[in-house]
Design an enzyme around this catalytic site. Structure first.
Site, PDB file in Angstrom:
ATOM      1  CB  SER A  74      -0.805  -0.161   1.223  1.00  0.00           C
ATOM      2  OG  SER A  74      -2.179  -1.362   0.880  1.00  0.00           O
ATOM      3  CB  SER A 119      -4.536   2.760   3.310  1.00  0.00           C
ATOM      4  OG  SER A 119      -3.698   1.947   2.144  1.00  0.00           O
ATOM      5  CE  LYS A 178      -4.647   1.697  -0.771  1.00  0.00           C
ATOM      6  NZ  LYS A 178      -4.103   0.651  -0.218  1.00  0.00           N
TER       7      LYS A 178
END
Length: 406
Positions: free
Chosen positions: A81, A141, A84
């Site tokens: 993640s 997230s 992101k």
């Protein structure tokens, strides 16, 4: 057969000698960085090495871009993640360009609603404003929020991924390629600790407002049907250290535990990136260790902020007589705290430029000089466009010069 056997034996003998020779001629600084040692500072003061369990790590000064520590910095790894960070960067680009607005309502698609992993539990057809989706990405997230934003910005998830890869190329990221906006593992989805530091630095410098979201430890998303989803920040440093205000964590089975952590002290902002930590505990401890190390040993000296006028250049045949020259980006120098001298700012501009002048056109350079050595340089560019003078204005000026008119 005997000749081939002898050749193989000779190769086995020569190869180790070649490798040893290469090691000896490789600059000590390059060898040290691969081993996890900090690079020598601009004043030549070497700092002590750090021992980390995490295989890939980078510590970077945001203002200057200086790398203060590197270990496996350019190894390609699954980012999870931490992906992101680029998702947010492309979304904020869209906001800045007016392609989306914070108040725009985004309807969740079937694709977004079906995503697993960490989500905000968006349902197909559910409307949410862009502002709430960005919070869900930055704090919790949320994979579904990331895809919903991607579809709103680019029309499709894959269209958004293309924008992510284009942005990576613009930033000069050599070891990064994205396959999705969420961070799910894929063979062609990878980055490096150094590349994450660069994209993080660019996000924080260009859109500092994102830190208002990434510093939130616990938040909630309200749904139209009355449900409420908890958004929990996995970056526990923002909870326990008030000077830490971002940026993103990640985990998958393939990636291990990763983080891009940023904080500011006394005007110095640092970013610590770790990819592939063996546990969440190690990830947090070593991110803190890197940041504390950086603040203890280095300081940032800012000489000129981006956009600050450092001089004017006369414009021949221009609608304006001159144009302001400004740094394209911050001119800052990272120095060991033992170095007390302040670098000297030197400005060099072209004598004159012909119209038309475009915004961002290079007009010269600004350099930082310490002990007679250049330690940093940025381009000076035109702050505003200057069109060529019109024929009528040229005539008016000519008459004005003759008759002392203005």
């Amino acid at each position: 057969m005997h000749r081939r056997k002898d050749a193989v034996g000779l190769s086995a003998l020569v190869l180790p000698l070649v490798l040893v020779a290469a090691w000896l001629v490789l600059p000590a600084r390059a060898r040290g960085q691969e081993m996890g040692q900090a690079p020598t500072g601009p004043a030549g003061a070497a700092m002590p090495a750090l021992e980390l369990e995490t295989p890939s790590a980078v510590l970077m000064d945001v203002r200057s871009g200086a790398v203060l520590f590197a270990k496996g910095a350019h190894e390609r790894r699954h980012p999870a993640s931490v992906t992101k960070i680029m998702t947010l960067l492309v979304a904020y680009d869209a906001l800045a360009e007016g392609r989306i607005r914070l108040t725009d309502e985004v309807v969740t698609s079937e694709e977004a609603s079906r995503l697993g992993g960490t989500t905000a539990f968006l349902e197909a057809g559910e409307p949410q404003p862009v502002s709430q989706l960005l919070r869900a990405i930055a704090v919790g997230s949320a994979n579904d929020a990331a895809v919903a934003i991607a579809e709103r910005v680019a029309g499709s998830h894959q269209g958004f991924v293309a924008l992510m890869n284009a942005r990576a190329r613009e930033l000069g990221l050599q070891n990064t390629h994205f396959a999705n906006a969420t961070g799910f593992d894929a063979p062609d989805h990878y980055t490096s600790a150094y590349d994450v530091a660069v994209m993080s630095r660019h996000l924080v410098q260009t859109y500092p407002e994102v830190l208002k979201l990434t510093k939130i430890f616990l938040d909630y998303m309200d749904h139209p049907d009355g449900r409420r989803t908890e958004l929990l920040n996995r970056n526990r440093l923002v909870r326990f250290y008030d000077w830490v205000d971002g940026l993103k964590t990640g985990w998958t089975n393939l990636s291990g535990y990763s983080i891009a952590a940023t904080g500011m002290r006394d005007g110095t902002r640092l970013i610590a990136v770790l990819l592939g930590s063996p546990s969440a505990r190690v990830r947090q401890a070593e991110a803190l260790k890197l940041l504390e190390y950086g603040f203890a040993n280095y300081r940032t000296v800012a000489l000129a902020a981006a956009g600050t006028e450092l001089g004017r250049v006369p414009v021949a045949r221009g609608a304006e007589a001159s144009v302001a020259a400004v740094p394209r980006e911050d001119l800052a120098v990272t120095l060991p705290r033992s170095q007390r001298k302040r670098p000297e700012l030197r400005v060099s501009l072209v004598e004159r430029i012909k119209a038309p002048v475009s915004r961002g056109q290079v007009l010269g350079t600004a350099t930082a000089v310490l002990d007679g050595q250049e330690v940093a340089r940025v381009e000076l560019v035109a702050r505003d466009p200057v069109p060529r003078i019109t024929a009528w204005e040229a005539v008016r000026r000519a008459f004005g010069a003759v008759f002392f008119l203005r």
